[in-house]
Design a protein around this motif. Structure first.
Motif, PDB file in Angstrom:
ATOM      1  N   TYR A 159      -0.645  39.400   7.909  1.00 58.95           N
ATOM      2  CA  TYR A 159      -0.620  39.513   9.369  1.00 58.95           C
ATOM      3  C   TYR A 159      -1.531  40.656   9.823  1.00 58.95           C
ATOM      4  CZ  TYR A 159       1.110  40.390  14.072  1.00 58.95           C
ATOM      5  OH  TYR A 159       1.198  40.598  15.432  1.00 58.95           O
ATOM      6  N   HIS A 160      -1.459  41.775   9.143  1.00 59.81           N
ATOM      7  CA  HIS A 160      -2.300  42.920   9.475  1.00 59.81           C
ATOM      8  C   HIS A 160      -3.781  42.565   9.319  1.00 59.81           C
ATOM      9  CE1 HIS A 160      -4.308  46.818   8.750  1.00 59.81           C
ATOM     10  NE2 HIS A 160      -3.517  47.213   9.728  1.00 59.81           N
ATOM     11  N   ASP A 161      -4.113  41.843   8.262  1.00 60.82           N
ATOM     12  CA  ASP A 161      -5.505  41.407   8.063  1.00 60.82           C
ATOM     13  C   ASP A 161      -5.946  40.464   9.177  1.00 60.82           C
ATOM     14  OD1 ASP A 161      -5.598  42.915   5.767  1.00 60.82           O
ATOM     15  OD2 ASP A 161      -5.314  41.209   4.401  1.00 60.82           O
ATOM     16  N   ALA A 162      -5.062  39.560   9.592  1.00 59.92           N
ATOM     17  CA  ALA A 162      -5.387  38.634  10.679  1.00 59.92           C
ATOM     18  C   ALA A 162      -5.607  39.394  11.988  1.00 59.92           C
ATOM     19  CB  ALA A 162      -4.282  37.591  10.844  1.00 59.92           C
ATOM     20  N   LEU A 163      -4.817  40.441  12.218  1.00 63.85           N
ATOM     21  CA  LEU A 163      -5.035  41.281  13.401  1.00 63.85           C
ATOM     22  C   LEU A 163      -6.400  41.955  13.339  1.00 63.85           C
ATOM     23  CD1 LEU A 163      -1.651  43.146  14.035  1.00 63.85           C
ATOM     24  CD2 LEU A 163      -2.708  41.382  15.450  1.00 63.85           C
ATOM     25  N   GLY A 164      -6.783  42.388  12.163  1.00 61.15           N
ATOM     26  CA  GLY A 164      -8.093  43.014  11.998  1.00 61.15           C
ATOM     27  C   GLY A 164      -9.222  42.044  12.292  1.00 61.15           C
ATOM     28  N   ARG A 165      -9.078  40.790  11.863  1.00 59.91           N
ATOM     29  CA  ARG A 165     -10.100  39.780  12.154  1.00 59.91           C
ATOM     30  C   ARG A 165     -10.161  39.489  13.651  1.00 59.91           C
ATOM     31  NH1 ARG A 165      -7.898  37.818   7.373  1.00 59.91           N
ATOM     32  NH2 ARG A 165      -6.569  36.336   8.483  1.00 59.91           N
ATOM     33  N   ALA A 166      -9.007  39.421  14.311  1.00 58.85           N
ATOM     34  CA  ALA A 166      -8.972  39.188  15.759  1.00 58.85           C
ATOM     35  C   ALA A 166      -9.616  40.357  16.501  1.00 58.85           C
ATOM     36  CB  ALA A 166      -7.529  38.984  16.229  1.00 58.85           C
ATOM     37  N   GLU A 167      -9.366  41.570  16.032  1.00 58.37           N
ATOM     38  CA  GLU A 167      -9.980  42.748  16.648  1.00 58.37           C
ATOM     39  C   GLU A 167     -11.499  42.698  16.499  1.00 58.37           C
ATOM     40  OE1 GLU A 167      -9.858  47.625  16.313  1.00 58.37           O
ATOM     41  OE2 GLU A 167      -9.286  46.413  14.587  1.00 58.37           O
ATOM     42  N   TYR A 168     -11.977  42.294  15.340  1.00 59.90           N
ATOM     43  CA  TYR A 168     -13.414  42.204  15.094  1.00 59.90           C
ATOM     44  C   TYR A 168     -14.064  41.193  16.042  1.00 59.90           C
ATOM     45  CZ  TYR A 168     -17.811  41.307  12.700  1.00 59.90           C
ATOM     46  OH  TYR A 168     -19.141  41.136  12.406  1.00 59.90           O
ATOM     47  N   GLU A 191       0.873  36.305  24.850  1.00 56.36           N
ATOM     48  CA  GLU A 191       1.446  36.210  23.510  1.00 56.36           C
ATOM     49  C   GLU A 191       0.603  37.045  22.558  1.00 56.36           C
ATOM     50  OE1 GLU A 191      -0.776  32.000  22.400  1.00 56.36           O
ATOM     51  OE2 GLU A 191       1.341  31.997  22.912  1.00 56.36           O
ATOM     52  N   PRO A 192       1.148  37.339  21.395  1.00 54.45           N
ATOM     53  CA  PRO A 192       0.368  38.125  20.432  1.00 54.45           C
ATOM     54  C   PRO A 192      -0.926  37.408  20.046  1.00 54.45           C
ATOM     55  CG  PRO A 192       2.657  37.918  19.721  1.00 54.45           C
ATOM     56  CD  PRO A 192       2.478  37.014  20.898  1.00 54.45           C
ATOM     57  N   PRO A 193      -1.969  38.151  19.722  1.00 53.45           N
ATOM     58  CA  PRO A 193      -3.248  37.531  19.367  1.00 53.45           C
ATOM     59  C   PRO A 193      -3.182  36.741  18.063  1.00 53.45           C
ATOM     60  CG  PRO A 193      -3.327  39.884  18.993  1.00 53.45           C
ATOM     61  CD  PRO A 193      -2.028  39.596  19.675  1.00 53.45           C
TER      62      PRO A 193
END
Length: 97
Positions: free
Chosen positions: A65-74, A18-20
Motif C-alpha cells: 500500500y505504501h509503495d502504491a501511494l508512492g507511485r500515485a504521488e509520483y 476517497e483515498p488515492p
C-alpha cells in the motif's frame, strides 16, 4: 500543449472524496495507528504498538500500500510539473473590467 482549466476544474470537482489508493486488504490498525501518523511526522514508539492487532502478513500488505501511494504521488507530481511548465496564453475575450 493547451490546458482547459474549466474542464480540469470540473473533473476535479466530480472526483470522489476517497483515498488515492484503495485500502482493501490493509490492516486498519496498521494504516490508521502506524502508517498515516508516521507519514504526517508523528513519532511512533515500539512500546506503543499493539502487536496483537496484526499479523506478519499484514506488514507486507501495508508495504505494498505504501509503495502504491508512492507511485500515485509520483504521477501527481508529474501532472503538477506538466501544468507548471505550460506557457501562459492570452485569452480570446477580456475576463475582467
Amino acid at each position: 500543449m493547451k490546458l482547459d482549466l474549466k474542464l480540469l476544474s470540473m473533473r476535479f470537482s466530480q472526483a470522489k472524496d476517497e483515498p488515492p489508493v484503495p485500502t482493501d486488504g490493509v490492516n486498519p490498525y496498521l494504516l490508521e495507528k502506524i502508517l498515516l501518523p508516521c507519514m504526517n511526522g508523528a513519532v511512533i514508539y515500539l512500546g506503543d504498538i499493539d502487536y496483537t492487532a496484526f499479523d506478519a502478513e499484514d506488514i507486507e500488505a501495508l508495504a505494498e500500500y505504501h509503495d502504491a501511494l508512492g507511485r500515485a504521488e509520483y504521477k501527481l507530481k508529474q501532472l503538477v510539473e506538466t501544468v507548471d511548465n505550460l506557457p501562459p496564453e492570452a485569452g480570446k475575450a477580456r475576463m475582467f473590467c
